[in-house]
Design a protein around this motif. Structure first.
Motif: not given
Length: 68
Positions: A61-65, A36-39, A49-59
């Protein structure tokens, strides 16, 4: 196997719209790695993504869902 999606050229809310559409094409348990873009998108995409029930990891601007 992780699927990749680059929405770094887009702005909110399109970053989440494209991410959501990509997630809908995946099977439960499959992983989507989103750039994703910064900001604003760094906060909004993981939150949505979390609100939709998915498992999320953030690093940054890189998001792993992991699709729920």
């Amino acid at each position: 196997m992780a699927h990749a999606l680059d929405v770094s050229a887009l702005r909110c809310p399109m970053t989440w719209v494209r991410t959501k559409l990509a997630l809908e094409r995946l099977a439960v348990g499959e992983t989507l790695e989103v750039t994703v873009p910064a900001g604003e998108a760094e906060t909004n995409v993981p939150r949505s993504a979390r609100e939709a029930g998915h498992t999320v990891t953030v690093d940054g601007t890189h998001i792993r869902i992991v699709r729920a």
